[in-house]
Structure formats: C-alpha cells, structure tokens
Design a protein around this motif. Structure first.
Motif, PDB file in Angstrom:
ATOM      1  N   THR A 240      -2.228   5.410   2.326  1.00 34.87           N
ATOM      2  CA  THR A 240      -3.426   4.344   2.388  1.00 34.87           C
ATOM      3  C   THR A 240      -3.206   3.602   3.834  1.00 34.87           C
TER       4      THR A 240
ATOM      5  N   THR B 189      -5.302   2.375   7.086  1.00 36.19           N
ATOM      6  CA  THR B 189      -5.757   0.960   7.051  1.00 36.19           C
ATOM      7  C   THR B 189      -5.320   0.313   8.399  1.00 36.19           C
TER       8      THR B 189
ATOM      9  N   ASP C 251     -10.764   3.755   7.173  1.00 37.02           N
ATOM     10  CA  ASP C 251     -11.042   3.450   5.868  1.00 37.02           C
ATOM     11  C   ASP C 251     -11.082   1.932   5.488  1.00 37.02           C
TER      12      ASP C 251
ATOM     13  N   LEU D 123       0.814  -1.178  -0.112  1.00 32.24           N
ATOM     14  CA  LEU D 123       0.033   0.020  -0.017  1.00 32.24           C
ATOM     15  C   LEU D 123       0.870   1.245   0.034  1.00 32.24           C
TER      16      LEU D 123
END
Length: 997
Positions: free
Chosen positions: A620, A624, A818, A616
């Motif tokens: 991101t 996460t 997220d 990632l």
C-alpha cells in the motif's frame, strides 16, 4: 525590516506603551516626533505630547469624533504600528560604539520611507452601493525611536504609529484610514529605508556587504559572532518560523509576535553597561572597523547614472521573468535590493517615470492574477509577447489539412472505447484544418487515451511526438500513447530540427507553459507545418515563468475541445473533493477528503503524516504518494521517513555521507550579474568555452566575486584540478549555465532515490525514482521504477539526486496514484488553489491531508488561486486583440503569409529529399535554414508589433469602452475598423520578445 501590526487596547494603555516604555525605561535622548501632512494642519510638531496622542488614538479631532456608532457607544480603531528596524550592525555602531551620526542617518532614512508610505494613504467610501478606494496621500503619525529589543539586545528601531484618520485637503472632515495599499507596500518601504541608510553609512567611511536577492546588508568588518550574540530575538523568530514552516516576511510576522516574552523593565543606562561588557571580546575588531572608516573619511557618494539605469532595468526584467504584470512598488524594491548602497528611490523612480512616458512601461487598467494590483505595470516587451501569440493563432487557422477521415477517426474512437466527449474531441482535432488546437480537460479526463486513439488513426501518415514541460510528464504521455516522448525544452533547444508537416506535436500539461515557451513552439509549428495540440487544465499548477499562455490562447480564440468528466477518481468522495475544488468551494472540498488532520507546527504535522504512512502495508505504501508544497517541507518529511525505515530495517543502518547539488534558484536575469554569485556555489556549463578552458558538464566551484584588470565584475571559479578562472557572466547566455548549491545527504542501502535533473548519459529523466539495492563507497546500484532497469551510478560524479520518499506537487503533475497524503502548511507561500487541486486530483481512491487549521486553509485557498497575470488582460485588450479581430483587420496579410509559409515548407521538403538521395551539388540556391527563418521572423515581428503598440495601446485605453474581465464585453465594430494597425508588405510573425526599439 518593517513589521506592521494593528493596534489593540485602550488609547490610554497604547499611549503609555509608546511614551513611557514597557520593557525598559526610556531615556531622555530617545526621540519622538509628529509627522505626516496632517500634522501641520492640526498644529502638531516636535515631540509627541502624551495627552494629545491619547486623544487622537481615541479618534478625537477637534470637534469631530471618528468611529462607528454601536449600541455600546462609538467604536474607533486607534491605528497601526509600522515598526522600522535597523540592521544589527547599524544598531551596534550607533548604540554600542556610540556613533551619533548613525542615529541621525537612521532617522533620515525612516523619514524617506514614511514619505513613500504616505503616498499610499487611502480612504474608502460607498458610491452607488459599491466600495470605492480613494488615495488621499495624507497621514498623521507619531514616531518613537527606541534602542533595545525585548531580549535587551541593542536594536535601533522606530515605532511609527499611524493614526486612523485621513482627509483630502486641509479643513476637510476626517475619515477613517484604509491601509490596504500601505500593507501591500511594506516590503518596498523597508527596502527604501535600507538603501537610504546604507548610502549614508558608506558616506561616513564604512563599506557594506549585501545580499542582492533579499536586499539585506550589514557593515563590512563587523564580527559575525558579535551580530549573532546581539540577535537573540532574531534567533527566536527564526527557530519558530522554521518549526512552523513559515516563509517570507509576511509569514514571519506570526513568529515575531508568537515568540515575544513577558516584559521585563530595566533602565537604559544599565542596558548600555551590559552592551559594553558583552562587546569586550570584540573590542579589537570594533576598533579596526572604526579605524578603517576614519581612514577613508567622510565622503560624497554620487550615483553613477549607468548603475541607476542597470538597477531600474533589472527591476523590470527580473519581475517580468515570473509575472506579466507587477505593482510598480515591486519594480522599485527589486531594483533597490540589487544595488544596496549604490542607488536610492530618488535615483530609480524618475527612470521608471521616463519608461512610462516613452510607452515602454504600461499602466494596467484591469485586475489580472490573484494578487491585488492597484498600481499595476506591464512592459511593452511583455505585451509584444502576448500579441505575438494572437498573431500566431491567426496564422494557424485554416493552415493545415485533416490528418484522417472522419470515418477513420470514428473507427479509432470506437476501438479505444472513447466516451462521447472524447470522441468528439478526437474528430475535431483530426478532421479540422487548424494547425493549432487545444483540449482542455479536468484532471484524469483521459487526454492520454485520446492521444493514443489519434495515433492509431494517423499511424500510416503521421508521426506523433509526446511533449511536456517536464520529462516525467512527457514520458507518462509517451508511455500511455505508445509514442516517442521528449521535453519541450529539448525541442525548443533544437529549433525544431527534424520536425516536418508530417508530425503531430501533442503538448501535455500546457497549463505549465510560460509565454515564451508557448510562442517558440507556435513558431516551430508555423515554420514546419507540424500540427500542434495543446493538452492541459488551467485549474492545475501553472507556469513557473511569466504568463498563463494556455489560458490566454483560449481567451484569444484557440479552438478548444472540453473534457469535463474525470475518469481517474474511483470513489464518490475523491470525485466530490475534486469537483468542489474546481468550483472554488474549498471548505466543501476539504470536508470530502478521507481525512484532514490538524496540528500546531509543520514539524509535528510531518511526524503525524509519516506515522500514518508507516502503518500502511508495504504494497500500500508503494501505491501511496506523499505530496508537499515546497522543497523545505519535502526535506522534513524525507528525514522522518528515513528514521522510521531505518528502525524497521528497510533502510540499512550504515549511512554514507554524500554531497548532492540542489538548484540555487537563480533566475536568468540573476545569472547574468556577477553580484548574485557567492562562494561555494557549483556551476555546470552546457557549452564549451575554449577561450577560458571551460568544458561542458564539468564542475566549477565559485571561490569569490571580484573585479578584473579592466574593473569589470567577474566570478572567480576553480575547476577540479585547482585551476582558477575569471568568468564574466554577462558575456554568455544564461541558459548555458546551471547554478547549484552543495548540500550533504545520508544514503544507505534500501533508500528511495529521486533524480532531479535530466541526465542523458545515465538515460535518467527528471523526477525519476528508484531504489538503492547496494552502496559501496560512492557507487550505488539503483533499480529504477521505470522498466525495472538496474544501473550502477557513481554518485560522486552524478550529484543531482535526493531522497525520493515525498514529491513536490509541481513534479507530480500528470501522474496518478491510488492514494495521496498531502502536507499543506497554511502559511507556506505555495499554498494556493491550483496546487491544492493538482494534489488531490492525483488520487484514484482517496486523499488524506495535514494542515494547522482546516478553516484557515479553506480561507487561504479561496483568497489565493495561484493564477498568474496576463499583460493583455491587465490592459483590457483580450477581445480587441483576439485572433478573430486581428484576422479581420489583417486578412490579406495573413493570407500572403500562409502562402509564403507553404512555399518555404515545400522548399525545405525538397532539400530533405535531395539530401536523402545523396545528390552532390545543387542546381538552385539553398533555402534558408529553419534557424535563419525563425531569427528573421522574430526580428521583423518585433518591429511590427512594436509599432502597433506605440500607436494603439494608449489610445485604445483612453477611448475604448470598459471591457469586463475575461473579455466578456463586445467591442464596437467601428473601433475595430478604425484601428490603424501597420500593414507591411510581408509579415513573418515570430515572437515579440526581442529588443525594445
């Protein structure tokens, strides 16, 4: 230990395995024997005859052939093997030193364990289309004692082959055996065996050392390295279990069979010679051990009745710490494990029978929780706790004024853009007259938005405080609602100091509340008049402590608004996964996830997860979260992430080796007994003890456990200056000491860090995360995620931290990310429906999950909901003791109590105003303090509810009509009117968790 397994293969092959031997040639002195109550009726005694054994394995009993008729013929399952293994030091004494008395002690202890197993023999048959289990208490088994493991180590063990047959009486036709209860009691059987043989070994002059938590023991003085040298099979099992993330005896059975090597035949005489040679380096140690036993001599060991009572009471108290209802076998096992070599089943069992006869231990009649409870028991103390919740609920009804007008609430709802169900909940809370209410909502239903709207509507007249069982959840609600936040524990510790009827207590994550916490916060609300709003979801991870208080309060009649629409999930897939999990369709839920990756071991699954995460982008990654079920898995994931980040250069190459303190996991009951402490533990006290020179928050290391001059068990501590202290745990409150285990962690610049214990000095909350900007020696410069605050912390003084890359599901509750990466080893004891649902509902956009098998995981989630037990549910009394039913029976008393509450609140309000004006002296008597009122109420309520329980529970169970689970049936009106509840002149409620009287 006991390893049960279902037999497979033909009767001839099974018979050969046990009577002749496969991995070594059996000697003539290895005994076999028929046993069980069926043996006598079948004319079986003495050594096992191979031919008879083969016929019985095939289901042939006289002229009867057991089994099911199929097209291919009659199919009969032969039976089960319950293998009972001796501790390794016992095997060495019996087989290497050749002490025949130890062999006899083993055989006798096996017999006692088997007698207990036979009590749980069942058959099942169909009655009116339903399967009914009937206890027969009659078994037929063949015992085969063997002396070696597959690795040719000395291992004294007995194979107990339980034949698949039973009946009620001599002469009855045989039926196939149902072993469900015996499998459920296998851990109890193992503990019964260990306590029996430990007692006999002590009687032969030896002493033992044991673990009171696990109930395992070894002979004192046996060289530890010799035990390890002779434990090759145990090492194989341990390594496999660690690699696959398997915990507990039930899960380790998988490792037991997965690591069995191919058979290699060897003669018993050759084995004995091998053992003698391998023991030569330890000959002096073994000689000293035997000499010490001879010097003590054989002796008669009598059970001290006081020790037996302590063990029995500990069995109840320890188990009710976590569950309201337990099988009585669990009580036996806990009592025995805590006093290995001191008490036996025959010592504690009569004490539990006496507790039942006195009504202090109650037999449950309904299923509750997600574990089978065929012999469920709950204590009167626990039932009192739950009855007190109902009492407080009744007193909270109509005991408050609306906090805002309907018009003002509607304006606030419009301003906050609440959805219709949120607005309806807001109006119900704000315009109602009930002091305690609930809002039950799915994950992401917008409960914090609702609280923010309530704050807006009541800001001029009321102060709203965000509460939660965890500091992170309280801070999350406080931040979103723009109000003060604090942990529930801090409120309870203060006794509600500073809280008045102008406060609204918004208690988030109410599903995590245990019975005692719920009761205490209800008592504070009653004493102060503060409005109490329970916010939570019963489908998410529940309480660690006893009870499912939020669920129970709703069943008892807590006025509750429902929020059924989640606003967290921003994709159809995440919404569908959550919806299916909530309905219990876990196969469909797993199928709706972004991806489910399957593999062979927990270690490899962790590597695969980390490899995916490292692909990632940095931004991101930050959004996460990696969720795991337990701390063991969390450590594996954190280790792999650090390896990757060090290769990337995100984490500096130079590590600093630092000591951290991790919670030991001792319960409050264990903290009260010196035997549960061991060398190396670190203690932190929350109160000063001037008499012993103990200072709060200082570190005290345990150096040992012994006895003082008065013969009392003490824990020997040493402070940072080397001063030794003898401390008696039972003299203080368990809540005033925290027990840690020291461990080592590598830390470097760039590491993510997570705090694991609230720290007021540093102003850091539990589970708060940050990034290490610099590290010089023990001094870390940390930028905390909350508020981007930068702080220097001495990690040699503040050691309750860990790496902050992955997080447990429990600490993640109330948070939103997220994306979520979840690691769920199927055999982990913490894999259940509630934890799974909590994990996947943290994500807004998507969830990826790693597990060994998607199908097995779905089956495990369906069978293990994670739901806790309830005493009133188990007793079938939820409807009978709902607040409405109690309110009808006690209307006059409740009305008087509300009036008395109002007078007390007015008096305390006047006192506060008087203090604020700084008047000197008082013209009228000082009202009782809140603490005094709470204590008085608890005392009176305990007596009230105790009398009620004595007079009604057993009688109601005998005469009341069956009540379906969840309180669905209606109770006849005349029964309610006839119930003789006590009617004292004054009732002060309080919790029912005081002393049994």
């Amino acid at each position: 230990m006991i390893h049960p397994r279902r037999l497979k293969g033909t009767p001839a092959n099974i018979g050969r395995y046990y009577t002749i031997g496969d991995y070594y040639t059996k000697g003539g002195n290895e005994p076999s024997e028929w046993g069980g109550k069926l043996a006598a009726s079948l004319g079986l005694s003495g050594p096992v005859d191979p031919k008879q054994f083969e016929e019985l394995l095939a289901g042939k009993v006289g002229d009867q052939q057991l089994g099911r008729r199929r097209k291919e013929g009659i199919q009969h399952h032969p039976g089960w093997d319950f293998t009972i293994s001796a501790p390794k030091s016992i095997s060495i004494l019996a087989l290497v030193t050749g002490d025949e008395r130890i062999l006899a002690a083993h055989e006798r202890a096996v017999g006692v364990a088997l007698a207990y197993a036979e009590e749980h023999a069942e058959l099942r048959r169909r009655v009116d289309g339903e399967i009914v289990h009937e206890t027969t208490g009659r078994l037929l088994f063949a015992r085969f004692t063997e002396y070696a493991s597959r690795e040719h180590d000395p291992q004294l063990h007995t194979h107990v082959v339980i034949l698949n047959m039973t009946n009620h009486l001599n002469g009855d036709r045989m039926s196939s055996l149902e072993t469900r209860s015996m499998y459920a009691e296998q851990l109890v059987m193992g503990q019964i065996y260990r306590n029996e043989i430990a007692r006999d070994v002590r009687a032969l002059g030896h002493e033992i050392v044991f673990d009171p938590r696990k109930g395992l023991f070894e002979v004192e003085g046996m060289p530890g390295q010799l035990i390890r040298d002779y434990s090759q099979r145990a090492e194989q099992i341990n390594e496999h279990a660690a690699e696959h993330g398997l915990e507990g005896q039930a899960q380790r059975r998988i490792s037991f069979f997965a690591t069995r090597k191919a058979k290699e035949t060897i003669g018993l005489d050759d084995l004995r010679e091998q053992w003698r040679v391998r023991a030569e380096p330890y000959r002096e140690d073994l000689d000293r051990l035997q000499a010490a036993a001879q010097e003590r001599g054989e002796r008669t060991i009598e059970t001290d009745p006081r020790v037996a009572r302590r063990a029995a009471l500990f069995g109840i108290r320890q188990n009710e710490t976590r569950e309201a209802v337990n099988n009585i076998g669990r009580l036996y096992r806990t009592a025995l494990a805590s006093h290995v070599g001191e008490v036996r089943l025959g010592d504690v069992r009569p004490l539990y029978d006496a507790q039942e006869n006195k009504g202090k231990l109650l037999v449950t009649v309904r299923q509750t929780g997600d574990q089978p409870l065929p012999r469920g028991r709950t204590s009167r103390r626990t039932a009192k706790l739950e009855l007190a919740l109902s009492e407080h609920l009744s007193l909270a009804m109509g005991d408050a004024k609306p906090v805002a007008t309907r018009e003002r609430l509607e304006e606030a709802a419009t301003a906050a853009r609440l959805k219709p169900e949120q607005a309806a909940a807001l109006i119900a809370i704000g315009s109602g007259t009930n002091r305690a209410v609930g809002v039950h909502g799915v994950g992401g239903a917008g409960k914090s938005t609702l609280v923010a709207a309530l704050v807006d509507a009541t800001r001029d007249d009321y102060t709203t405080v965000a509460l939660a069982p965890t500091s992170s959840a309280a801070a999350e609600l406080g931040h979103k609602a723009g109000i003060e936040s604090r942990t529930l524990a801090s409120l309870l510790a203060s006794g509600g100091y500073g809280i008045t009827d102008r406060h609204i207590l918004a208690l988030d994550e109410a599903g995590q509340l245990g019975n005692r916490q719920a009761l205490r916060v209800l008592e504070i609300s009653r004493a102060t008049g503060a409005r109490l709003i329970f916010l939570g979801d019963n489908k998410q991870t529940g309480a660690i402590e006893q009870g499912k208080a939020y669920w129970l309060l709703q069943q008892l009649g807590l006025p509750t608004s429902q929020l059924k629409e989640s606003r967290r999930h921003l994709t159809d897939a995440t919404q569908e996964a959550a919806d299916m999990a909530r309905k219990g369709d876990y196969a469909a839920s797993l199928a709706a996830l972004d991806r489910v990756t399957t593999g062979d071991t927990a270690e490899n699954l962790a590597k695969a997860l980390v490899a995916d995460w490292t692909r990632l982008k940095p931004e991101t990654r930050d959004e996460t979260n990696i969720l795991v079920l337990d701390n063991a898995t969390r450590l594996i994931v954190n280790s792999h992430i650090r390896e990757v980040l060090k290769r990337e250069g995100t984490v500096a190459a130079e590590d600093h080796r630092l000591e951290v303190l991790t919670p030991s996991g001792l319960t409050d009951q264990e903290k009260q007994m010196a035997r549960f402490y061991s060398a190396g533990q670190v203690l932190k006290f929350t109160r000063d003890n001037p008499g012993l020179g103990i200072a709060r928050d200082a570190d005290y290391r345990v150096v040992g456990v012994g006895r003082n001059n008065h013969g009392r068990q003490v824990v020997r501590l040493v402070d940072e200056h080397g001063r030794q202290i003898e401390w008696r745990p039972g003299l203080g409150k368990a809540a005033h000491v925290n027990v840690f285990l020291p461990e080592k962690r590598d830390l470097a610049q760039g590491d993510r860090i997570q705090w694991r214990l609230v720290n007021k000095e540093l102003e850091v909350k539990n589970a708060e995360r940050g990034t290490v900007l610099a590290l010089e020696g023990n001094i870390a410069t940390i930028r905390w995620d909350r508020g981007e605050r930068v702080q220097q912390v001495d990690l040699s003084a503040h050691r309750t931290w860990d790496h902050g890359y992955s997080e447990t599901v429990y600490s993640s509750q109330s948070k939103t990310y997220d994306r979520v990466y979840a690691l769920a080893p199927v055999e982990s004891g913490l894999v259940n429906g509630q934890n799974y649902y909590t994990a996947i509902t943290r994500a807004a956009y998507g969830v990826k999950l790693w597990t060994e098998s998607q199908q097995r995981l779905a089956e495990k989630l369906a069978s293990r909901s994670g739901e806790k037990t309830s005493s009133l549910e188990g007793l079938g009394r939820i409807r009978a003791d709902s607040h409405k039913m109690r309110g009808l029976r006690h209307k006059d008393r409740h009305d008087r109590s509300r009036e008395e509450n109002a007078r007390e609140r007015d008096a305390r309000k006047a006192e506060r105003e008087q203090r604020e004006r700084k008047r000197q002296g008082r013209s009228e008597p000082r009202p009782n303090s809140l603490a005094e009122i709470l204590a008085g109420r608890a005392q009176e309520a305990a007596s009230l509810v105790d009398r009620f329980l004595r007079g009604t529970i057993e009688r109601d169970r005998q005469h009341a009509p069956a009540e379906p689970d969840r309180g669905g049936a209606r109770e006849p009106a005349q029964q309610s009117e006839a119930r003789p509840d006590p009617q004292p002149q004054h009732d002060h409620g309080g919790h029912g968790g005081g002393h049994d009287r």
